[in-house]
Design an enzyme around this catalytic site. Structure first.
Site, PDB file in Angstrom:
ATOM      1  N   THR A 241      46.722  15.423  28.982  1.00  0.00           N
ATOM      2  CA  THR A 241      46.933  16.065  30.283  1.00  0.00           C
ATOM      3  C   THR A 241      47.475  15.105  31.331  1.00  0.00           C
ATOM      4  O   THR A 241      48.321  15.472  32.140  1.00  0.00           O
ATOM      5  CB  THR A 241      45.620  16.686  30.792  1.00  0.00           C
ATOM      6  OG1 THR A 241      44.615  15.669  30.836  1.00  0.00           O
ATOM      7  CG2 THR A 241      45.171  17.813  29.879  1.00  0.00           C
TER       8      THR A 241
ATOM      9  N   ASN B 273      28.326  32.053  13.280  1.00  0.00           N
ATOM     10  CA  ASN B 273      27.741  30.746  13.575  1.00  0.00           C
ATOM     11  C   ASN B 273      26.254  30.720  13.231  1.00  0.00           C
ATOM     12  O   ASN B 273      25.743  29.718  12.713  1.00  0.00           O
ATOM     13  CB  ASN B 273      27.939  30.398  15.052  1.00  0.00           C
ATOM     14  CG  ASN B 273      29.380  30.051  15.376  1.00  0.00           C
ATOM     15  OD1 ASN B 273      30.223  29.969  14.483  1.00  0.00           O
ATOM     16  ND2 ASN B 273      29.679  29.848  16.645  1.00  0.00           N
TER      17      ASN B 273
ATOM     18  N   ARG C 271      44.630  20.554  33.795  1.00  0.00           N
ATOM     19  CA  ARG C 271      44.369  21.981  33.744  1.00  0.00           C
ATOM     20  C   ARG C 271      43.575  22.407  34.976  1.00  0.00           C
ATOM     21  O   ARG C 271      42.978  21.557  35.663  1.00  0.00           O
ATOM     22  CB  ARG C 271      43.599  22.318  32.463  1.00  0.00           C
ATOM     23  CG  ARG C 271      44.383  22.004  31.199  1.00  0.00           C
ATOM     24  CD  ARG C 271      43.537  22.203  29.961  1.00  0.00           C
ATOM     25  NE  ARG C 271      42.425  21.265  29.904  1.00  0.00           N
ATOM     26  CZ  ARG C 271      41.552  21.173  28.898  1.00  0.00           C
ATOM     27  NH1 ARG C 271      41.677  21.997  27.874  1.00  0.00           N
ATOM     28  NH2 ARG C 271      40.579  20.305  28.910  1.00  0.00           N
TER      29      ARG C 271
ATOM     30  N   LYS D 146      31.246  26.682  27.805  1.00  0.00           N
ATOM     31  CA  LYS D 146      31.484  25.299  28.228  1.00  0.00           C
ATOM     32  C   LYS D 146      32.958  24.922  28.309  1.00  0.00           C
ATOM     33  O   LYS D 146      33.281  23.830  28.763  1.00  0.00           O
ATOM     34  CB  LYS D 146      30.776  24.337  27.270  1.00  0.00           C
ATOM     35  CG  LYS D 146      31.291  24.410  25.838  1.00  0.00           C
ATOM     36  CD  LYS D 146      30.532  23.445  24.945  1.00  0.00           C
ATOM     37  CE  LYS D 146      31.082  23.497  23.517  1.00  0.00           C
ATOM     38  NZ  LYS D 146      30.405  22.551  22.627  1.00  0.00           N
TER      39      LYS D 146
ATOM     40  N   LYS E 113      29.982  17.416  33.940  1.00  0.00           N
ATOM     41  CA  LYS E 113      30.850  18.236  34.799  1.00  0.00           C
ATOM     42  C   LYS E 113      30.061  18.950  35.900  1.00  0.00           C
ATOM     43  O   LYS E 113      30.646  19.562  36.791  1.00  0.00           O
ATOM     44  CB  LYS E 113      31.622  19.244  33.944  1.00  0.00           C
ATOM     45  CG  LYS E 113      32.629  18.580  33.011  1.00  0.00           C
ATOM     46  CD  LYS E 113      33.303  19.579  32.118  1.00  0.00           C
ATOM     47  CE  LYS E 113      34.349  18.890  31.241  1.00  0.00           C
ATOM     48  NZ  LYS E 113      33.778  17.866  30.347  1.00  0.00           N
TER      49      LYS E 113
ATOM     50  N   VAL F 112      38.831  16.439  21.782  1.00  0.00           N
ATOM     51  CA  VAL F 112      40.222  15.996  21.653  1.00  0.00           C
ATOM     52  C   VAL F 112      40.519  15.391  20.287  1.00  0.00           C
ATOM     53  O   VAL F 112      41.662  15.428  19.836  1.00  0.00           O
ATOM     54  CB  VAL F 112      40.582  14.964  22.748  1.00  0.00           C
ATOM     55  CG1 VAL F 112      40.534  15.586  24.116  1.00  0.00           C
ATOM     56  CG2 VAL F 112      39.673  13.740  22.681  1.00  0.00           C
TER      57      VAL F 112
ATOM     58  N   GLU G 297      27.489  35.942  15.301  1.00  0.00           N
ATOM     59  CA  GLU G 297      26.869  36.224  14.000  1.00  0.00           C
ATOM     60  C   GLU G 297      27.227  35.188  12.944  1.00  0.00           C
ATOM     61  O   GLU G 297      26.356  34.690  12.215  1.00  0.00           O
ATOM     62  CB  GLU G 297      27.299  37.617  13.521  1.00  0.00           C
ATOM     63  CG  GLU G 297      26.688  38.007  12.182  1.00  0.00           C
ATOM     64  CD  GLU G 297      27.273  39.292  11.631  1.00  0.00           C
ATOM     65  OE1 GLU G 297      26.634  39.911  10.774  1.00  0.00           O
ATOM     66  OE2 GLU G 297      28.394  39.657  12.048  1.00  0.00           O
TER      67      GLU G 297
ATOM     68  N   GLY H 209      24.088  28.111  17.256  1.00  0.00           N
ATOM     69  CA  GLY H 209      25.281  28.000  16.426  1.00  0.00           C
ATOM     70  C   GLY H 209      26.380  27.166  17.037  1.00  0.00           C
ATOM     71  O   GLY H 209      27.438  26.976  16.426  1.00  0.00           O
TER      72      GLY H 209
END
Length: 622
Positions: free
Chosen positions: A476, A318, A550, A371, A413, A459, A316, A290
């Protein structure tokens, strides 16, 4: 008794048709009378039976022609050139009929009367219709905002006609870069060169610029968008004629520019053999079905006609959404694939293993993961359990169930991670690499790529929402950049990479050049018809604010841990040979992590991650 609405509307249309036919009969008789009077130069002349019969037949034939050509089904306010052509054809036939009747019935009609009659009939029959259309057009034009159309090709012509007939926008001119088209008139709209935009904008005050361009390369389209993004006007796009003809879109459907238009990314056609290799006529399971990537994997996989597709998802709603979408697609395309939706947590090995065994799963795409970097940074224990131990549970279940292929959806990442999310994904890669060395029955593959536009947390929808609210747009850091790929392309490449895999292999998708987030924000502001607010100037609509990096966020993302990278048979897929741990080493690491998670000791968990071969280090704040 109140009559149904459709009955009333039908009666109203019937009454209008009767009135129109009545007017046409009167107009034909008056035209015949005037034509004869003008020719004889007298208003009172003898009317004999042959003349009456000729007039009756001429009138009847004319009305029949009008009816057969659909003139009484046409809406007068939408009358255009085709309808005027039908009037000329009908009047021509009517004049021939008058001349023939005069000869056959010996009505002694002078030979010039049919010609005079033809001119008068065109005026009396066509004049009111043109007048009604003109009045309606000018009345509704005042109510519709002006727009410019960019593109004088087939798509531009289709759009012009649709907008002129519609009630939403009023097209005033068409812009094009081709000098050979400048000066042409398309449905009353003059074609101007795009260099005249500023002058024309001051004259017409349009609210939007509608791109009606088709069959151009992404690079050319990007250059066009870069040029028009400097214009102080909102820009939207329209579908191509092919999309309209195939039913994918409507001619009046005006929408915001596709995300792909902002990237200008060249997509490579997928290799059908690779797409089908591990899917067609096989049983496939998608964990995290989902999510953003999971749902697109489901769509792409279903198109390759697996025998069975198992959707495994914790959320549920999704799961319900993707299940309904896939079932609708299967229904409309007569796809025989069996669709199974299963709610569950990927950390429950016994549950997921039972599903794999029950449905004889051949291929697994493991997309289930937390994620979002800031959320995982604040929920370290859950991130570890879901991303690391969840991957381990799903992989062990696959081995026990005899699954042939298991593909992990990884991320850029995971390369020298500066956040917990990236470290967990790198650890998940190490899990599969160690399991690949432990056994040979299940082929484990990892596919690593960067951000996908349009996903949850992307974004682009965030910027769009901020701009529509009047700003500010939050970035950012002014120097931050990211690799971007479209979700459909990413899903197709993941499937193809999985089909090429050797056990324990890491694949890296070609993400192209990184995109500067600040430039992406500026471009979106301009394309939505606003201007950037600069501190040194008073003018401007939308302010860009820098909020600072962040926790765990990098300025630049990477795709490769080392330099040991090779190409594959696919131009967008590379393979990397990277360091890994043995199963025994990984097992000891799992024991340490599990003990720390059991006691919710985040400090110990982070220390274990730091000391592991993930390459995790905390980025210094700028």
């Amino acid at each position: 008794m109140i009559k149904p609405l459709h009955v009333l509307l039908s009666a109203k249309r019937k009454n209008k048709r009767i009135v129109t036919i009545g007017y046409d009969i009167v107009a034909i008789i008056v035209s015949l009378y005037l034509a004869t009077a003008i020719r004889l130069n007298e208003w009172l002349f003898s009317i004999n039976p042959p003349l009456v019969v000729s007039a009756f037949i001429t009138t009847t034939i004319t009305i029949v022609c009008f009816s057969r050509l659909g003139m009484y089904r046409a809406v007068l306010r939408f009358m255009m050139l085709p309808a005027l052509g039908y009037i000329f054809i009908s009047v021509f036939i009517s004049s021939l009929t008058l001349a023939f009747c005069g000869f056959f019935f010996q009505a002694f009609i002078p030979r010039s009367v049919p010609l005079i009659y033809a001119g008068l009939a065109i005026i009396t029959l066509g004049g009111p219709r043109i007048m009604i259309r003109t009045i309606y057009y000018h009345y509704y034009r005042r109510k519709k905002p002006n727009v410019f159309i960019y593109g004088a090709g087939s798509t531009g012509r289709e759009l012009s006609y649709a907008l002129i007939s519609g009630s939403e926008y009023h097209p005033v001119i068409i812009l094009d870069d081709d000098y050979s088209k400048v000066g042409q008139i398309i449905f009353g709209l003059r074609v101007h060169h795009s260099s005249e935009f500023t002058e024309l904008q001051n004259l017409y005050k349009p609210v939007k610029l509608l791109l009606a361009i088709k069959n151009v390369s992404p690079g050319k389209r990007l250059r066009l968008i870069e040029k028009t993004s400097n214009w102080p006007i909102a820009i939207q796009s329209v579908p191509s004629v092919e999309d309209i003809a195939s039913g994918k879109a409507k001619s009046t459907e005006i929408r915001d520019l596709y995300i792909s238009d902002l990237l200008g990314r060249e997509q490579v056609a997928p290799n059908i053999e690779l797409l089908q290799k591990n899917i067609t006529n096989q049983n496939v399971m998608i964990t995290g079905a989902g999510g953003s990537i999971g749902t697109e994997l489901c769509r792409q996989i279903l198109k390759q006609h697996p025998k069975k597709i198992v959707l495994f998802e914790l959320n549920e709603y999704n799961l319900y959404s993707i299940d309904r979408e896939l079932r609708n697609y299967a229904l409309h395309t007569n796809t025989a694939t069996q669709i199974i939706s299963a709610l569950g947590n990927v950390q429950k090995q016994n549950h997921i293993e039972r599903l794999m065994v029950t449905h004889s799963i051949d291929t697994v795409f493991h997309a289930a993961a937390y994620k979002h970097v800031p959320l995982v940074e604040d929920n370290v224990i859950e991130g570890i359990r879901n991303n690391i131990f969840g991957t381990l549970a799903a992989a062990e279940a696959a081995i026990n169930a005899g699954v042939k292929n298991f593909t992990l959806i990884s991320t850029d990442k995971a390369v020298r991670p500066t956040n917990i999310m990236g470290a967990t994904k790198r650890m998940a890669e190490l899990v599969l690499q160690s399991l690949a060395d432990r056994q040979n029955n299940t082929i484990f593959t990892m596919v690593r790529f960067g951000n996908v536009l349009g996903s949850s947390g992307s974004v682009v929808p965030l910027f769009k929402e901020q701009i529509s609210k009047g700003g500010p747009v939050t970035v950012t850091h002014p120097d931050i950049n990211r690799f971007f790929m479209l979700i459909p392309e990413a899903a197709q490449l993941v499937i193809q990479a999985s089909a090429m895999a050797k056990n324990g292999q890491v694949f890296v998708l070609d993400m192209g050049e990184p995109v500067k987030i600040l430039e992406l924000a500026k471009r979106m502001i301009h394309l939505m018809g606003f201007s950037e607010q600069i501190e040194s100037e008073q003018d401007g609509d939308i302010e860009i604010q820098f909020t600072g990096l962040r926790p765990g966020e990098k300025l630049y993302e990477e795709l490769l841990i080392g330099n040991n990278v090779e190409g594959t048979t696919h131009p967008k897929i590379m393979t990397a040979m990277e360091d890994k741990l043995s199963w025994d080493e990984m097992k000891n690491l799992f024991i340490e992590l599990d003990n720390a998670c059991q006691t919710f000791d985040e400090d110990s968990v982070i220390e274990i991650i730091k000391n592991s071969p993930t390459g995790y280090h905390q980025e210094k704040k700028l």
